[in-house]
Write an enzyme that holds these catalytic residues in place. Structure first.
Site, short mmCIF file in Angstrom:
data_model
loop_
_atom_site.label_atom_id
_atom_site.label_comp_id
_atom_site.label_asym_id
_atom_site.label_seq_id
_atom_site.Cartn_x
_atom_site.Cartn_y
_atom_site.Cartn_z
CE LYS A 153 55.08 41.42 52.28
NZ LYS A 153 55.53 42.47 51.34
CD GLU A 228 38.59 43.44 53.42
OE1 GLU A 228 38.02 43.51 52.32
OE2 GLU A 228 37.96 43.41 54.49
CB CYS A 262 40.07 46.09 45.72
SG CYS A 262 39.84 47.26 47.06
CD GLU A 355 41.40 42.86 41.10
OE1 GLU A 355 42.22 41.96 41.41
OE2 GLU A 355 40.91 43.63 41.93
#
Ligand code: NAD
Length: 452
Positions: A153, A228, A262, A355
Site C-alpha cells: 500500500k 520504521e 526520517c 519531527e
C-alpha cells in the site's frame, strides 16, 4: 471514488486514479494468498533469476521511474536517479540472497535437529510518501526473496512509482498475484491490511503516531510487525572537527528531500567554542543551496509534498522563532518553503523535540562531550545521527553512547544496501536492508528427527 495525484512543484494534476477501499484490499489479500503456495515452491535458482530480471528492468526503465518519482514527490531529479539506482541494487542484492538463508543443525540427544527459515505467507507492506519506491523495495526485496507474496500500500499522495514497479514485476515474469498494489487511504485500506486474518506480517514505514496504531491493531492477531518510524536526529559537531567540511555537509543532511527524511539531522549540536565559525560557514552553504525546479539537473532541493504539510512546517517558524538565516525558495505555484536555520535553540524547544519533516534545522550549543551525548539522547527517537571530530577515540566513545540505530562519523550518510537500517526507541522495531532484513520475513522452524 477517484484520487487526484498532484505535482507538488506545480500544483498541477498529473494523474487521476481509482481509489481502493476495504473490498479491494480484501481482494488483493485473496490474490496474494492464492499465489503463495506457487511462489513458495519456485526453485531458489528461478526465484533469484526473476528478482534479478526485475532489477535489470528497473535499471532499463530508470530514467522513467526517476521522472515519475521527481514529479510525484517534488524530488530533485539527480537524487531521484540515485534512489532508483538503489532500488535496482536492492533487488540484485536480494536476488543473490534467495539461496543463502541457511538453517542450522544442532547437537541433541537421540537424533538430528535442524532449523528451517520458512516464508510467512502474505505480507502487508505500508509505505510513506517521502521515498515511495526506495522504501517499497527495501521491503519487497527480502519479502519476495524469502518466498512470501505481498500486498503493497503506497501513500495516498504518491502511488505512481509503486504501480509502475508492479507492472515491471509482471514483465520480469514474477507470477500474477505475487506483488499486489492497493492504492487507498491508510485509515481504511491500511487498517484492513493490518487487521486481515490472512496477512501474516506487516512491514510499516511512516510516522511514530501511525506506527503505534499499526502495532496496536496487529497485536490483536499477534501479527509479526516491523516498524520504521520517525526521527529527530542529532548532527554532533565537536570543535576539533573539520568545521568547513561539517558545515558543507550539514545542509543536505537536513534539507535533502526538503527535510522530508526520517534521517534528517534536524538538530545540529555544536560545541560552544565552534558555534560562531560553524554558523558562518553554514550560512554560506545554506544561501548557496539551489532550490527550484525538481526536473533541473542542478537543483538540490524541491518543494514540500502538500499545502497542508507546508502549513505544519511553517508553524515551527512563527514570529518568536530564533531565525538565524534562510536560503531561497521560488515564488508562484508549488509548496515551497525556504531552508531555515534556527539558532540558538534549547533542546526543550518544540523545534528540537518534534519531527518537523521540513527544511528547518535547530542549532543547539553544548559545552563538553558528556553534555553532547545527553542532549543527543534526550529524545523519544533514535534513528540516525552523525559525529564530527578528528579524535578517533572520542568518535567511538560517542558512537557507543548514542541510543541510535545508524551513526556516521565525519559523514552524514545513513543508508546502504548491505548494512542494517532501523531505529532505537520510538524510531521503530526491526531492521531493513542487508542480510539482516531476511530474518524479519521468515519464521524459524525447528525439526527433530529421532534416530533411535
Ligand atoms: P504516515 O504515518 O502518515 O503514513 C504512512 C503510511 O501509513 C501511508 O501509506 C498511510 O496511508 C498509511 N496509514 C495511515 N494511517 C494508517 C492506519 N491507521 N493504518 C494503517 N496504515 C495507515 O507517514 P507519512 O506522513 O506518509 O510519512 C512520514 C513519516 O514517515 C515521518 O514520520 C517519517 O519519519 C517516517 N519515515 C520513516 C522512515 C524510516 O525508515 N524510519 C523512512 C521514511 C519515513
Amino acid at each position: 471514488m477517484t484520487v487526484t495525484v498532484v505535482n507538488p512543484a506545480t500544483e498541477e494534476t498529473i494523474a487521476t486514479l481509482d481509489e481502493a477501499g476495504v473490498e479491494e484490499a480484501d481482494a488483493a489479500v485473496a490474490r496474494a494468498k492464492a499465489a503463495f503456495p506457487g511462489w513458495r515452491d519456485v526453485t531458489p535458482r528461478e526465484r533469484g533469476r526473476l528478482l534479478r530480471r526485475l532489477a535489470t528492468l528497473v535499471e532499463e526503465n530508470g530514467e522513467g521511474l526517476a521522472r515519475i518519482e521527481s514529479q510525484n514527490v517534488g524530488k530533485p531529479i539527480a537524487g531521484a536517479r540515485g534512489e532508483v539506482a538503489m532500488v535496482a541494487d536492492v533487488f540484485h542484492f536480494y536476488a543473490g540472497a534467495v539461496d543463502k538463508k541457511h538453517g542450522e543443525t544442532i547437537p541433541v540427544a537421540g537424533g538430528v535437529d535442524m532449523t528451517f527459515r520458512e516464508p510467512l505467507g502474505v505480507v502487508g507492506l505500508i509505505v510513506p510518501w517521502n521515498f515511495p519506491l526506495n522504501i517499497s523495495s527495501w521491503k519487497l526485496g527480502p519479502a519476495l526473496a524469502c518466498g512470501n507474496t505481498v500486498v503493497l500500500k503506497p501513500a495516498e499522495l504518491t502511488p505512481l512509482s509503486a504501480l509502475e514497479l508492479a507492472r515491471l514485476a509482471l514483465e520480469a515474469g514474477i507470477p500474477e498475484g505475487v506483488l499486489n498494489v492497493v492504492n487507498g487511504p491508510g485509515r481504511t485500506v491500511g487498517e484492513r491490511i493490518v487487521e486481515h486474518p490472512d496477512v501474516a506480517k506487516v512491514a510499516f514505514t511512516g510516522s511514530t503516531e501511525i506506527g503505534r496504531r499499526v502495532g496496536e491493531i496487529a497485536s490483536q492477531s499477534v501479527k509479526r510487525v516491523t516498524l520504521e518510524l520517525g526521527g529527530k536526529s542529532a548532527n554532533v559537531v565537536f570543535a576539533d572537527a573539520d568545521l568547513e567540511k561539517a558545515a558543507a555537509s550539514a545542509p543536505l543532511a537536513v534539507f535533502g528531500n526538503a527535510g522530508q527524511d526520517c534521517c534528517a539531522r534536524s538538530r545540529i549540536l555544536v560545541e560552544r567554542s565552534a558555534v560562531e565559525p560553524f554558523l558562518e560557514a553554514l550560512e554560506r552553504e545554506v544561501k548557496a543551496l539551489r532550490v527550484g525546479d525538481p526536473l533541473d539537473d542542478a537543483t538540490q532541493m524541491g518543494p514540500l509534498i502538500s499545502a497542508d504539510h507546508r502549513e505544519k512546517v511553517a508553524s515551527y517558524v512563527d514570529d518568536d522563532a530564533p531565525v538565524a538565516f534562510r536560503g531561497s525558495a521560488p515564488d508562484g505555484p508549488g509548496y515551497w518553503f525556504p531552508p531555515t536555520v534556527l539558532s540558538p535553540v534549547s533542546n526543550d524547544d518544540r523545534a528540537a523535540r518534534e519531527e518537523i519533516f521540513g527544511p528547518v534545522a535547530a542549532v543547539i550549543p553544548f559545552d563538553d562531550e558528556a553534555e553532547a551525548v545527553k542532549i543527543a539522547n534526550d529524545t523519544v527517537y533514535g534513528l540516525s545521527g552523525s559525529i564530527w571530530t578528528r579524535d578517533g577515540a572520542r568518535a567511538l566513545r560517542v558512537a557507543r553512547a548514542l541510543e541510535i540505530g545508524n551513526i556516521s562519523v565525519n559523514s552524514n550518510s545513513s543508508v546502504r544496501v548491505t548494512t542494517p537500517f532501523g531505529g532505537f526507541k520510538q524510531s521503530g522495531v526491526g531492521r531493513e536492508l542487508g542480510p539482516f532484513a531476511l530474518e524479519h520475513y521468515t519464521e524459524l522452524k525447528n525439526v527433530f528427527i529421532s534416530t533411535s
